[in-house]
Design a protein around this motif. Sequence first.
Motif, PDB file in Angstrom:
ATOM      1  N   ILE A   1     161.194 102.228 114.859  1.00 25.71           N
ATOM      2  CA  ILE A   1     159.964 102.452 114.111  1.00 25.71           C
ATOM      3  C   ILE A   1     159.126 103.434 114.927  1.00 25.71           C
ATOM      4  O   ILE A   1     158.763 103.135 116.057  1.00 25.71           O
ATOM      5  CB  ILE A   1     159.144 101.148 113.945  1.00 25.71           C
ATOM      6  CG1 ILE A   1     160.000 100.051 113.294  1.00 25.71           C
ATOM      7  CG2 ILE A   1     157.879 101.396 113.146  1.00 25.71           C
ATOM      8  CD1 ILE A   1     159.363  98.677 113.358  1.00 25.71           C
ATOM      9  N   ALA A   2     158.832 104.606 114.387  1.00 22.61           N
ATOM     10  CA  ALA A   2     158.023 105.572 115.126  1.00 22.61           C
ATOM     11  C   ALA A   2     156.636 105.649 114.510  1.00 22.61           C
ATOM     12  O   ALA A   2     156.495 105.775 113.291  1.00 22.61           O
ATOM     13  CB  ALA A   2     158.696 106.938 115.112  1.00 22.61           C
ATOM     14  N   LEU A   3     155.609 105.507 115.347  1.00 21.27           N
ATOM     15  CA  LEU A   3     154.219 105.594 114.885  1.00 21.27           C
ATOM     16  C   LEU A   3     153.552 106.776 115.577  1.00 21.27           C
ATOM     17  O   LEU A   3     153.520 106.828 116.804  1.00 21.27           O
ATOM     18  CB  LEU A   3     153.453 104.312 115.242  1.00 21.27           C
ATOM     19  CG  LEU A   3     154.012 102.991 114.713  1.00 21.27           C
ATOM     20  CD1 LEU A   3     153.280 101.829 115.327  1.00 21.27           C
ATOM     21  CD2 LEU A   3     153.891 102.934 113.204  1.00 21.27           C
TER      22      LEU A   3
ATOM     23  N   ILE B   1     157.243 106.544 110.661  1.00 26.73           N
ATOM     24  CA  ILE B   1     158.601 106.923 110.263  1.00 26.73           C
ATOM     25  C   ILE B   1     159.368 105.620 110.031  1.00 26.73           C
ATOM     26  O   ILE B   1     159.696 104.890 110.968  1.00 26.73           O
ATOM     27  CB  ILE B   1     159.316 107.766 111.355  1.00 26.73           C
ATOM     28  CG1 ILE B   1     158.397 108.864 111.925  1.00 26.73           C
ATOM     29  CG2 ILE B   1     160.633 108.330 110.825  1.00 26.73           C
ATOM     30  CD1 ILE B   1     158.075 109.998 111.000  1.00 26.73           C
ATOM     31  N   VAL B   2     159.633 105.325 108.773  1.00 25.33           N
ATOM     32  CA  VAL B   2     160.302 104.075 108.413  1.00 25.33           C
ATOM     33  C   VAL B   2     161.797 104.227 108.710  1.00 25.33           C
ATOM     34  O   VAL B   2     162.407 105.220 108.328  1.00 25.33           O
ATOM     35  CB  VAL B   2     160.065 103.762 106.916  1.00 25.33           C
ATOM     36  CG1 VAL B   2     160.785 102.495 106.494  1.00 25.33           C
ATOM     37  CG2 VAL B   2     158.570 103.631 106.626  1.00 25.33           C
ATOM     38  N   PRO B   3     162.409 103.245 109.430  1.00 27.82           N
ATOM     39  CA  PRO B   3     163.830 103.350 109.770  1.00 27.82           C
ATOM     40  C   PRO B   3     164.719 103.422 108.522  1.00 27.82           C
ATOM     41  O   PRO B   3     164.362 102.891 107.475  1.00 27.82           O
ATOM     42  CB  PRO B   3     164.117 102.093 110.580  1.00 27.82           C
ATOM     43  CG  PRO B   3     162.883 101.296 110.607  1.00 27.82           C
ATOM     44  CD  PRO B   3     161.787 102.025 109.930  1.00 27.82           C
TER      45      PRO B   3
ATOM     46  N   GLU C   1     148.414  96.762 113.147  1.00 26.16           N
ATOM     47  CA  GLU C   1     147.813  96.762 114.482  1.00 26.16           C
ATOM     48  C   GLU C   1     147.436  98.169 114.920  1.00 26.16           C
ATOM     49  O   GLU C   1     146.356  98.393 115.468  1.00 26.16           O
ATOM     50  CB  GLU C   1     148.773  96.136 115.499  1.00 26.16           C
ATOM     51  CG  GLU C   1     148.603  94.632 115.580  1.00 26.16           C
ATOM     52  CD  GLU C   1     149.706  93.972 116.383  1.00 26.16           C
ATOM     53  OE1 GLU C   1     150.210  94.595 117.334  1.00 26.16           O
ATOM     54  OE2 GLU C   1     150.069  92.829 116.036  1.00 26.16           O
ATOM     55  N   ALA C   2     148.338  99.121 114.663  1.00 26.86           N
ATOM     56  CA  ALA C   2     148.076 100.515 115.044  1.00 26.86           C
ATOM     57  C   ALA C   2     146.892 101.069 114.262  1.00 26.86           C
ATOM     58  O   ALA C   2     146.070 101.821 114.788  1.00 26.86           O
ATOM     59  CB  ALA C   2     149.318 101.364 114.806  1.00 26.86           C
ATOM     60  N   LEU C   3     146.783 100.640 113.011  1.00 29.87           N
ATOM     61  CA  LEU C   3     145.676 101.098 112.159  1.00 29.87           C
ATOM     62  C   LEU C   3     144.336 100.688 112.767  1.00 29.87           C
ATOM     63  O   LEU C   3     143.405 101.477 112.868  1.00 29.87           O
ATOM     64  CB  LEU C   3     145.846 100.484 110.765  1.00 29.87           C
ATOM     65  CG  LEU C   3     144.836 100.846 109.683  1.00 29.87           C
ATOM     66  CD1 LEU C   3     145.026 102.286 109.248  1.00 29.87           C
ATOM     67  CD2 LEU C   3     144.979  99.925 108.478  1.00 29.87           C
ATOM     68  N   GLN C   4     144.287  99.419 113.190  1.00 34.14           N
ATOM     69  CA  GLN C   4     143.049  98.917 113.786  1.00 34.14           C
ATOM     70  C   GLN C   4     142.758  99.567 115.137  1.00 34.14           C
ATOM     71  O   GLN C   4     141.651 100.021 115.402  1.00 34.14           O
ATOM     72  CB  GLN C   4     143.146  97.396 113.952  1.00 34.14           C
ATOM     73  CG  GLN C   4     141.824  96.794 114.352  1.00 34.14           C
ATOM     74  CD  GLN C   4     141.983  95.391 114.868  1.00 34.14           C
ATOM     75  OE1 GLN C   4     142.999  95.031 115.452  1.00 34.14           O
ATOM     76  NE2 GLN C   4     140.968  94.579 114.646  1.00 34.14           N
ATOM     77  N   LYS C   5     143.802  99.649 115.960  1.00 33.89           N
ATOM     78  CA  LYS C   5     143.657 100.170 117.323  1.00 33.89           C
ATOM     79  C   LYS C   5     143.186 101.627 117.316  1.00 33.89           C
ATOM     80  O   LYS C   5     142.337 102.020 118.109  1.00 33.89           O
ATOM     81  CB  LYS C   5     145.003 100.046 118.045  1.00 33.89           C
ATOM     82  CG  LYS C   5     144.934 100.322 119.521  1.00 33.89           C
ATOM     83  CD  LYS C   5     146.229  99.858 120.214  1.00 33.89           C
ATOM     84  CE  LYS C   5     146.527 100.784 121.390  1.00 33.89           C
ATOM     85  NZ  LYS C   5     147.773 101.518 121.214  1.00 33.89           N
ATOM     86  N   ASN C   6     143.754 102.409 116.418  1.00 34.69           N
ATOM     87  CA  ASN C   6     143.446 103.843 116.413  1.00 34.69           C
ATOM     88  C   ASN C   6     142.336 104.209 115.435  1.00 34.69           C
ATOM     89  O   ASN C   6     141.997 105.376 115.298  1.00 34.69           O
ATOM     90  CB  ASN C   6     144.687 104.654 116.069  1.00 34.69           C
ATOM     91  CG  ASN C   6     145.862 104.300 116.954  1.00 34.69           C
ATOM     92  OD1 ASN C   6     145.721 104.199 118.161  1.00 34.69           O
ATOM     93  ND2 ASN C   6     147.013 104.071 116.343  1.00 34.69           N
ATOM     94  N   ALA C   7     141.820 103.185 114.742  1.00 34.04           N
ATOM     95  CA  ALA C   7     140.788 103.420 113.730  1.00 34.04           C
ATOM     96  C   ALA C   7     141.181 104.556 112.776  1.00 34.04           C
ATOM     97  O   ALA C   7     140.399 105.453 112.494  1.00 34.04           O
ATOM     98  CB  ALA C   7     139.443 103.709 114.385  1.00 34.04           C
TER      99      ALA C   7
ATOM    100  N   ASP D   1     156.561 107.426 105.875  1.00 36.69           N
ATOM    101  CA  ASP D   1     157.615 108.406 105.625  1.00 36.69           C
ATOM    102  C   ASP D   1     158.945 107.677 105.409  1.00 36.69           C
ATOM    103  O   ASP D   1     159.525 107.121 106.339  1.00 36.69           O
ATOM    104  CB  ASP D   1     157.702 109.353 106.829  1.00 36.69           C
ATOM    105  CG  ASP D   1     158.841 110.367 106.691  1.00 36.69           C
ATOM    106  OD1 ASP D   1     159.479 110.423 105.622  1.00 36.69           O
ATOM    107  OD2 ASP D   1     159.089 111.105 107.672  1.00 36.69           O
ATOM    108  N   ILE D   2     159.411 107.670 104.160  1.00 30.78           N
ATOM    109  CA  ILE D   2     160.659 106.950 103.846  1.00 30.78           C
ATOM    110  C   ILE D   2     161.789 107.942 103.539  1.00 30.78           C
ATOM    111  O   ILE D   2     162.760 107.600 102.859  1.00 30.78           O
ATOM    112  CB  ILE D   2     160.474 105.952 102.675  1.00 30.78           C
ATOM    113  CG1 ILE D   2     159.978 106.665 101.408  1.00 30.78           C
ATOM    114  CG2 ILE D   2     159.530 104.829 103.049  1.00 30.78           C
ATOM    115  CD1 ILE D   2     160.154 105.820 100.147  1.00 30.78           C
ATOM    116  N   SER D   3     161.663 109.164 104.066  1.00 30.69           N
ATOM    117  CA  SER D   3     162.625 110.211 103.690  1.00 30.69           C
ATOM    118  C   SER D   3     164.052 109.950 104.168  1.00 30.69           C
ATOM    119  O   SER D   3     164.995 110.499 103.612  1.00 30.69           O
ATOM    120  CB  SER D   3     162.139 111.574 104.183  1.00 30.69           C
ATOM    121  OG  SER D   3     161.980 111.542 105.581  1.00 30.69           O
ATOM    122  N   THR D   4     164.225 109.103 105.197  1.00 30.41           N
ATOM    123  CA  THR D   4     165.605 108.834 105.631  1.00 30.41           C
ATOM    124  C   THR D   4     166.166 107.556 104.993  1.00 30.41           C
ATOM    125  O   THR D   4     167.320 107.208 105.207  1.00 30.41           O
ATOM    126  CB  THR D   4     165.707 108.680 107.168  1.00 30.41           C
ATOM    127  OG1 THR D   4     165.003 107.503 107.542  1.00 30.41           O
ATOM    128  CG2 THR D   4     165.137 109.885 107.895  1.00 30.41           C
TER     129      THR D   4
END
Lengths: 118, 134
Positions: A5-7, A17-19, A36-42, A49-52
């Motif tokens: 999972i890449a954020l 980047i959705v696996p 969590e990332a949404l909150q942390k990074n505001a 991205d579901i392209s793969t």
Amino acid sequence: MDEQIALLNIKDILVVIVPSDPHDETITMLQEDVLEALQKNASNGVILDISTVEIMDSFFARTLMETSMMIKLMGGVTVIAGMQPSVAITTIELGLNFGDIVTVLDVDSSLEYLKDLL
Amino acid sequence: MNSELLEMMPIKSDGDIVRIRRRTRDLSKAQGFKLADVTRVVTAASELARNIYHYAQEGTVHCYALTEGRRKGIKLVFEDKGPGIEDIELVMEEGYSTGNSMGLGLPGAKRLVDKITIESEMGNGTKVEIIKWM
């Protein structure tokens, strides 16, 4: 590699980047990591991205839809980017309804969309 | 109709669902299915394998190559010894679910393939067979 999972943070936008072929557990983890990332990074906007992704069954789709609703509850906007043609076909045939979730062709278009919106 | 067993796979973990998706993708590609049909078969397999994992905890899937005259196809048979389905007609209705899901598993899988056959006995398990022709 399929489970990564890449954020990425681009200004106030979180790109996820959705696996391509994740375990159920990875899908559930993705939901928590994104919130969590949404909150942390505001962040204000989230691009999933579901392209793969070559196969999206009802569990996978439901978790993505729920994630987008949770992001909305937290005050963010979600864009789903890059659904493959065969996934679009099976999604409709399965009877899945993505409702009012914004979908775009690729990450580029989603950045454009969010730039205008935010 | 001629049917040849290609592979048998157990379903007892989250990882087995992923493995079944990968193998059914390889097998249906090898049979000559086009991408949209490969995606239909694999998506249906994923729904049915997950049903077994969630409701019966374990089971198996048998994959067969089908030939009938010049026609080729694939058959997947999902079997478990779980609680069984009380009312098959009811679970084939969209939106019906006893678990925490959208209830799209069986009716969804049905729309993705050419034929679905469900046999179930309360307390003795369930057998779901799907066929997709090229």
